[in-house]
Scaffold this motif. Structure first.
Motif, mmCIF file in Angstrom:
data_model
loop_
_atom_site.group_PDB
_atom_site.id
_atom_site.type_symbol
_atom_site.label_atom_id
_atom_site.label_comp_id
_atom_site.label_asym_id
_atom_site.label_seq_id
_atom_site.Cartn_x
_atom_site.Cartn_y
_atom_site.Cartn_z
ATOM 1 N N VAL A 301 42.101 12.919 9.006
ATOM 2 C CA VAL A 301 43.217 13.843 8.815
ATOM 3 C C VAL A 301 44.317 13.095 8.076
ATOM 4 O O VAL A 301 44.729 12.011 8.495
ATOM 5 N N GLY A 302 44.796 13.654 6.993
ATOM 6 C CA GLY A 302 45.839 12.979 6.229
ATOM 7 C C GLY A 302 47.154 12.916 6.988
ATOM 8 O O GLY A 302 47.674 11.833 7.274
ATOM 9 N N ILE A 303 47.728 14.081 7.327
ATOM 10 C CA ILE A 303 48.947 14.176 8.128
ATOM 11 C C ILE A 303 48.638 15.091 9.300
ATOM 12 O O ILE A 303 48.249 16.252 9.110
ATOM 13 N N ASN A 304 48.818 14.578 10.525
ATOM 14 C CA ASN A 304 48.369 15.286 11.719
ATOM 15 C C ASN A 304 49.516 15.425 12.712
ATOM 16 O O ASN A 304 50.075 14.428 13.171
ATOM 17 N N ILE A 329 40.415 16.732 6.583
ATOM 18 C CA ILE A 329 41.464 17.748 6.732
ATOM 19 C C ILE A 329 42.739 17.105 6.214
ATOM 20 O O ILE A 329 43.142 16.047 6.700
ATOM 21 N N ASP A 330 43.377 17.727 5.269
ATOM 22 C CA ASP A 330 44.525 17.080 4.643
ATOM 23 C C ASP A 330 45.775 17.160 5.523
ATOM 24 O O ASP A 330 46.447 16.152 5.747
ATOM 25 N N ILE A 331 46.101 18.337 6.006
ATOM 26 C CA ILE A 331 47.269 18.523 6.876
ATOM 27 C C ILE A 331 46.831 19.384 8.052
ATOM 28 O O ILE A 331 46.247 20.460 7.869
ATOM 29 N N SER A 332 47.115 18.910 9.281
ATOM 30 C CA SER A 332 46.649 19.611 10.477
ATOM 31 C C SER A 332 47.737 19.618 11.535
ATOM 32 O O SER A 332 48.565 18.701 11.602
ATOM 33 N N SER A 333 47.739 20.641 12.381
ATOM 34 C CA SER A 333 48.618 20.656 13.551
ATOM 35 C C SER A 333 47.923 21.385 14.683
ATOM 36 O O SER A 333 47.035 22.213 14.464
#
Length: 803
Positions: A301-304, A329-333
């Motif tokens: 994950v790039g930014i999680n 996954i590039d950006i996840s929350s």
């Protein structure tokens, strides 16, 4: 008899400290530079130097602070070096090409010790021990070092960190610095506990076991949990593949800026993780955050955004802009356990996102998000976006998707191998150093040292050398003149952080009693500048504290530093400037850099660029990594640009300018005011990745009387602002439409001015592109744009009003 300046040079090499007598010899007494070899360290890769290095640190602390110098060599240690007060640990940095160490495919080639060129290397042989562990409220600095875990590296999940900075309980640590350091195979490269307003700059964190850098504050007060930290221009390369790994993990309160870094080959973990995991009750928000201009490759994950167990904090007012991410996954929350929706008011724009088979942007637990103008490259089987049941108020428009990208294809995606480049060592490595104490300065907080310091400057100027200000309180009563190229260097500032972390425009002077373990110059004349440079040759000011005990006289022009005389290529770095009328004034100079300077309680300007010379006289400057903290009740701007030319304002924190009138009470003011005829254009100006809060106006274009200059070809990109009005302009008196051809994109803007105020309020503007911003408000402000009668040809698209 003629004065022989050679007798009053402090030579940093070859002088010994007499340990047998239990006293500090000439180097320690005069310069407060403590060489680990003078305390018995060998640096031969074989002898255990733990005790010698610890003794050197202890001596520097006992002397009230100073530089612990580690000359080139391989210093074997077997346990942790402890630090309990403000010191600087400095050596000679690794300078070489890292292309053989940074691979985008996720492999982890080891760095052979023999491959490192001559540098100051600490070899940590204990896989469960941190190398440096600082528990202090004083600022500490680590510069130009290599920290190398031998064997197979540190033990995973042991917590063994290359550097730990811990503010303890209560007030916390503040204003610490880690620059030009390579950390290899630690469990955690860098750990910050209960620390605020720190800077990590131009470091390489390679092959860490669990975290590259972890920020993990859990204080209950505002001091160290407030944030304002920065990670910039650093490389986080490779990992061991431990599943809980993140290059950067933000687990504490407060917020900061992650700007211009390269995060590579993280494996199964995250590039950047935002996970306030440690608060069972009354959790502290992680806000604001600015994540701009980074390259993140090879992560799962790039930014999680991780809603960790027991978290009841929020992450609000953030920016993810102009990053390049290549991940599953590039950006996840994910939704939070206490507040399912905990991520609010973020702009995700103009990123290049390459999804390797999962989802480019997968969000849950989020609201008020503007996802726009991103480029999505989707591998076979991947998806563009996915939103869970705990999301609301999300604008997802104008993204460009390209499907069918082959998994692992880096073509055109910015894969890079970074070279290692460091600045000149300044004091260290300069064999001719002119110590102000050798010229009679006492630094006792009472004696007037003006003439002694001036004599040292004059002698150094004749030799083109360095003036050294050791730790102490040096009182002056007039201005110190610099008329040729010299370096003026101290040991840095290590004052208690609680005096500096404020958000409400405090006007109380910093207590002189808190100015400890630093190179402090105290100006008792409230209408006099401290340093006045009239030389065209480059000068450097490094590691100093410039202090007005009862504030300078407002509007007197009394500045901590004045650069003039057509000066170029000068550097002002690692300073604290408190109570000046103007922190720094730059007049008719070019290609200067202000880096990691804390401007506190300035009276009229933090930094004033005020050239009156020819058209290009102000070009090529940069203001970066700096903090502008509070102002007075006077009409104030943190940064005021009042001249021709252009430059870059990149990755700074501007906080609480004060309470003056809205027209001139600004975070950044662009106001070419001094040209009745033939005014010089102010362009280009780049304002990127800054956090600006508590102002009347965040960024103001002020068409002042007599102005016939134009400001054109500028950008305001990826900033976070919270002001009465975030971006503002007025018509000019000569050219009513004078703000031309600017791009305002990807900013998170919050209007707090109440009824009648706007996020963007422009007159006198033409040819602007306003796109991909998010507008929020408090106190009834209007979340939109307003354009006056002298504005035209403005393109507005893909902005999101989060009412």
């Amino acid at each position: 008899m003629a004065y022989d300046q050679r007798k009053h040079r402090t030579t940093l090499f070859g002088l010994a400290i007499s340990l047998a007598l239990g006293c500090v010899g000439p180097v320690g007494a005069a310069s407060l530079t403590f060489n680990v070899r003078d305390f018995g360290a060998h640096g031969d890769s074989v002898t255990d130097d733990t005790g010698s290095i610890q003794s050197t640190v202890n001596a520097a602390e006992a002397a009230g602070g100073g530089i612990v110098f580690v000359p080139p060599g391989n210093y074997l240690i077997s346990s942790t070096i402890s630090i309990s007060s403000g010191v600087t640990v400095r050596g000679q940095a690794f300078q070489g090409n890292l292309s053989s160490f940074t691979t985008p495919g996720g492999s982890v080639p080891p760095i052979a010790l023999s491959s490192l060129p001559a540098c100051s290397c600490i070899l940590q042989s204990n896989p469960t021990a941190s190398t440096f562990y600082a528990v202090t409220t004083d600022a500490v600095q680590f510069q130009d070092l290599v920290i190398y875990y031998t064997g197979v590296g540190a033990a995973p999940y042991s917590g063994a960190s290359g550097i730990v900075i811990d503010g303890g309980v209560g007030v916390g640590n503040s204003q610490s610095l880690i620059r030009d350091v390579l950390i290899y195979s630690a469990d955690r490269g860098i750990t910050f506990n209960n620390s605020a307003s720190w800077v990590v700059n131009n470091d390489v964190i390679y092959n860490s076991q669990t975290y590259g850098l972890i920020q993990d504050s859990n204080l209950t007060g505002l001091a160290a949990s407030a944030g304002d930290w920065q990670i910039s221009n650093s490389t986080f390369a490779a990992s061991t593949g431990n599943n809980s790994y993140s290059h950067v993990a933000v687990m504490g309160g407060g917020g900061g800026r992650i700007v211009g870094n390269y995060l590579n080959a993280v494996g199964a973990g995250n590039g950047i993780a935002i996970a306030p995991a440690h608060y069972v009750a009354n959790g502290y928000n992680i806000e604001p955050m600015v994540i701009t201009s980074n390259s993140i490759q090879g992560a799962n994950v790039g930014i999680n955004f991780v809603g960790a167990p027991n978290n009841d904090a929020h992450s609000t007012l953030g920016v993810i802009n102009s990053n390049q991410i290549w991940a599953n996954i590039d950006i996840s929350s994910s939704a939070g356990p206490v507040f399912p929706i905990w991520i609010n008011g973020w702009t995700i724009s103009r990123n290049t996102l390459t999804c390797l088979g999962g989802v480019a942007i997968a969000m849950d637990g989020a609201s008020g998000i503007n996802i726009t103008e991103n480029s999505l490259y989707i591998a076979n089987g991947g998806a563009q976006t996915s939103f869970g049941s705990n999301t609301s108020r999300i604008q997802n428009v104008s993204n460009t998707a390209v499907s069918g990208i082959a998994n692992g294809n880096f073509a055109g995606l910015g894969a890079q191998n970074l070279a290692r480049a460091t600045a000149a060592n300044g004091l260290i490595g300069n064999s001719s150093v002119f110590n102000v104490k050798d010229y009679g300065a006492r630094g006792d907080g009472a004696t007037d040292d003006t003439q002694a310091i001036q004599n040292a400057i004059n002698a150094a100027a004749a030799a083109g050398a360095t003036v050294f200000i050791p730790a102490g309180k040096f009182v002056i009563s007039t201005t110190l003149s610099v008329s040729s190229g010299v370096t003026v260097q101290g040991v840095g500032y290590q004052s208690a952080g609680t005096n500096f972390i404020t958000t409400n425009g405090a006007t109380t002077p910093v207590p002189v009693s808190s100015l400890r373990s630093c190179s402090c110059i105290i100006q008792t004349n409230p209408s006099a500048s401290i340093f006045y440079v009239s030389s065209a040759s480059a000068v450097q000011f490094l590691g100093l504290e410039l202090y007005y005990p009862n504030f300078a006289t407002p509007y007197s022009g009394a500045a901590g530093i004045v650069l003039t005389g057509g000066n170029s290529n000068s550097l002002i770095r690692d300073l604290f400037i408190s109570g000046a009328d103007r922190g720094i004034t730059v007049d008719s100079c070019s290609t200067w850099v202000v880096d990691n300077v804390l401007f506190y309680n300035s009276q009229s300007y933090g930094l004033l660029e005020d050239s009156s010379g020819p058209a290009g006289s102000g070009d090529g400057w940069e203001i970066r990594n700096s903090t502008f903290e509070t102002g007075t009740g006077a009409n104030y701007s943190h940064i005021a640009l009042q001249s021709g030319g252009g430059g870059r304002i990149f990755g700074n924190k501007l906080n609480a300018a004060g309470n003056g009138s809205q027209s001139i009470m600004n975070g950044i003011a662009v106001a070419p005011t001094h040209y009745a005829t033939g005014g010089y254009q102010m362009n280009p100006v780049y304002i990127i990745g800054n956090s600006i809060e508590g102002e009347k106006v965040g960024i103001a274009f002020v068409g002042a009387p007599g102005n016939d200059g134009i400001s054109s070809s500028g950008v305001i990109i990826g900033n976070q602002m919270w002001a009465n009005t975030d971006i503002y302009s007025v018509a000019g008196p000569v050219f009513p439409t004078w703000v031309r051809n600017w791009t305002i994109s990807g900013n998170t803007l919050n209007s707090q001015g109440g009824a009648g105020t706007y996020n963007i309020n422009l007159d006198g503007a033409s040819g602007l592109s306003i796109t991909a911003n998010i507008y929020t408000s408090v106190s009834g402000g209007t979340t939109t744009e307003y354009f006056g009668p002298n504005s035209n040809s403005i393109s507005v698209s893909n902005n999101y009003n989060d009412q």
